[in-house]
Enzyme design. Structure first.
Site, short mmCIF file in Angstrom:
data_model
loop_
_atom_site.label_atom_id
_atom_site.label_comp_id
_atom_site.label_asym_id
_atom_site.label_seq_id
_atom_site.Cartn_x
_atom_site.Cartn_y
_atom_site.Cartn_z
N THR A 290 -18.01 111.34 20.69
CA THR A 290 -16.83 111.68 21.47
C THR A 290 -15.67 110.81 21.03
O THR A 290 -15.87 109.69 20.55
CB THR A 290 -17.09 111.48 22.98
OG1 THR A 290 -15.90 111.86 23.71
CG2 THR A 290 -17.39 110.03 23.31
N HIS A 291 -14.46 111.34 21.18
CA HIS A 291 -13.25 110.55 20.98
C HIS A 291 -12.68 110.08 22.32
O HIS A 291 -11.60 109.49 22.35
CB HIS A 291 -12.20 111.37 20.23
CG HIS A 291 -12.59 111.73 18.83
ND1 HIS A 291 -12.43 112.99 18.31
CD2 HIS A 291 -13.15 111.00 17.84
CE1 HIS A 291 -12.86 113.02 17.06
NE2 HIS A 291 -13.31 111.82 16.75
N ASN A 292 -13.41 110.33 23.38
CA ASN A 292 -12.96 109.98 24.73
C ASN A 292 -13.40 108.57 25.07
O ASN A 292 -14.59 108.32 25.25
CB ASN A 292 -13.55 110.98 25.74
CG ASN A 292 -13.03 110.79 27.15
OD1 ASN A 292 -12.67 109.69 27.55
ND2 ASN A 292 -13.03 111.85 27.93
N ASP B 240 -22.70 117.02 26.56
CA ASP B 240 -21.89 118.17 26.89
C ASP B 240 -22.09 118.42 28.37
O ASP B 240 -23.22 118.52 28.85
CB ASP B 240 -22.28 119.40 26.08
CG ASP B 240 -21.15 120.42 26.06
OD1 ASP B 240 -20.07 120.08 25.54
OD2 ASP B 240 -21.33 121.54 26.57
N SER B 241 -21.00 118.43 29.08
CA SER B 241 -21.11 118.46 30.53
C SER B 241 -19.97 119.26 31.12
O SER B 241 -18.97 119.54 30.46
CB SER B 241 -21.11 117.04 31.10
OG SER B 241 -19.95 116.34 30.71
N TYR C 103 -12.85 116.44 36.41
CA TYR C 103 -12.92 117.05 37.74
C TYR C 103 -13.38 116.07 38.81
O TYR C 103 -13.55 116.47 39.98
CB TYR C 103 -13.87 118.26 37.71
CG TYR C 103 -13.42 119.40 36.83
CD1 TYR C 103 -12.55 120.38 37.30
CD2 TYR C 103 -13.86 119.49 35.51
CE1 TYR C 103 -12.14 121.43 36.49
CE2 TYR C 103 -13.45 120.54 34.70
CZ TYR C 103 -12.59 121.50 35.18
OH TYR C 103 -12.18 122.53 34.37
N LYS D 12 -20.72 105.24 40.35
CA LYS D 12 -20.80 106.50 39.61
C LYS D 12 -21.85 106.43 38.51
O LYS D 12 -22.64 107.37 38.32
CB LYS D 12 -19.44 106.85 39.01
CG LYS D 12 -19.44 108.20 38.28
CD LYS D 12 -18.13 108.48 37.59
CE LYS D 12 -18.25 109.75 36.76
NZ LYS D 12 -17.06 110.01 35.93
#
Length: 215
Positions: A21-23, A81-82, A171, A193
């Protein structure tokens, strides 16, 4: 498909695993989750090209991303992937969660569009779940894949009528997990979380696979 490589095929030196990921938010979140079971593993971000995610399931897209990261870096790779699956929408946005408002991948626009689509839906029918599929792909010294696996985690809840909270991303501000007493995922601390989320639940199944990686 063979098992996770032993000392003759594993990378030498400090053990690193790349997250496809790039996040940076996801890198931080995964790093914290992985550290609980394998503090010796360093989760690093992926700096390669993004593959085309043309799968129609979370598992297919997670494998596409993990395979690309493993091929690019030569390291064991994780990919998540979510998305959020809303019951009254037949499971949508689902795999299209990141692009729900268009290919700009605008998290705020995605959230606002989903709220607008559910504006007339009463609370009892706003049930939803966050779903995470995590793929692990391990390359051998010649670059060929020697092991790959997927696991899934589901976090049930419902959608609020307005955003709440400053934490999380995506979200999170409108997702009310069943186990959090009316708080959204964005109202939770990072520690809360990371202990309860869909990714944390998927990681419970992934942890034994990471334990099999050479230390």
């Amino acid at each position: 498909m063979t098992g996770v490589p032993n000392s003759s095929t594993a990378d030498a030196g400090p053990r690193r695993i790349v997250l496809a990921t790039h996040n940076p938010h996801k890198v931080e979140e995964f790093g914290a989750i992985v550290a609980r079971v394998r503090p010796d593993l360093e989760v690093i971000g992926y700096d390669g090209p993004e593959p085309i995610e043309d799968g129609v399931t979370f598992a297919a897209n997670a494998l596409i991303k993990a395979r690309a990261a493993a091929a690019h870096t030569g390291l064991p790779a994780l990919a998540d992937d979510s998305g959020v699956c809303v019951d009254v929408l037949g499971g949508a946005p689902g795999v299209f969660s990141a692009y729900w408002a268009g290919h700009r991948k605008d998290p705020r626009a995605n959230l606002e569009l989903l709220l607008d689509q559910l504006s007339d839906i009463a609370d009892p029918h706003r049930t939803a779940q966050f779903v995470s599929t995590i793929a692990l792909v391990v390359p051998g010294p010649d670059g060929r894949i020697v092991h790959e696996e997927t696991v899934e985690g589901v976090w049930p809840g419902r959608l609020a009528t307005a955003p709440s909270g400053d934490g999380g991303f995506g979200y999170d501000p409108i997702f009310l997990p069943d186990d959090q007493q009316g708080r959204t995922a964005a109202d939770l601390s990072a520690e809360e979380k990371n202990a309860a989320s869909h990714r944390a639940r998927a990681f419970v199944a992934l942890a034994p696979l990471l334990s099999a990686l050479e230390r």
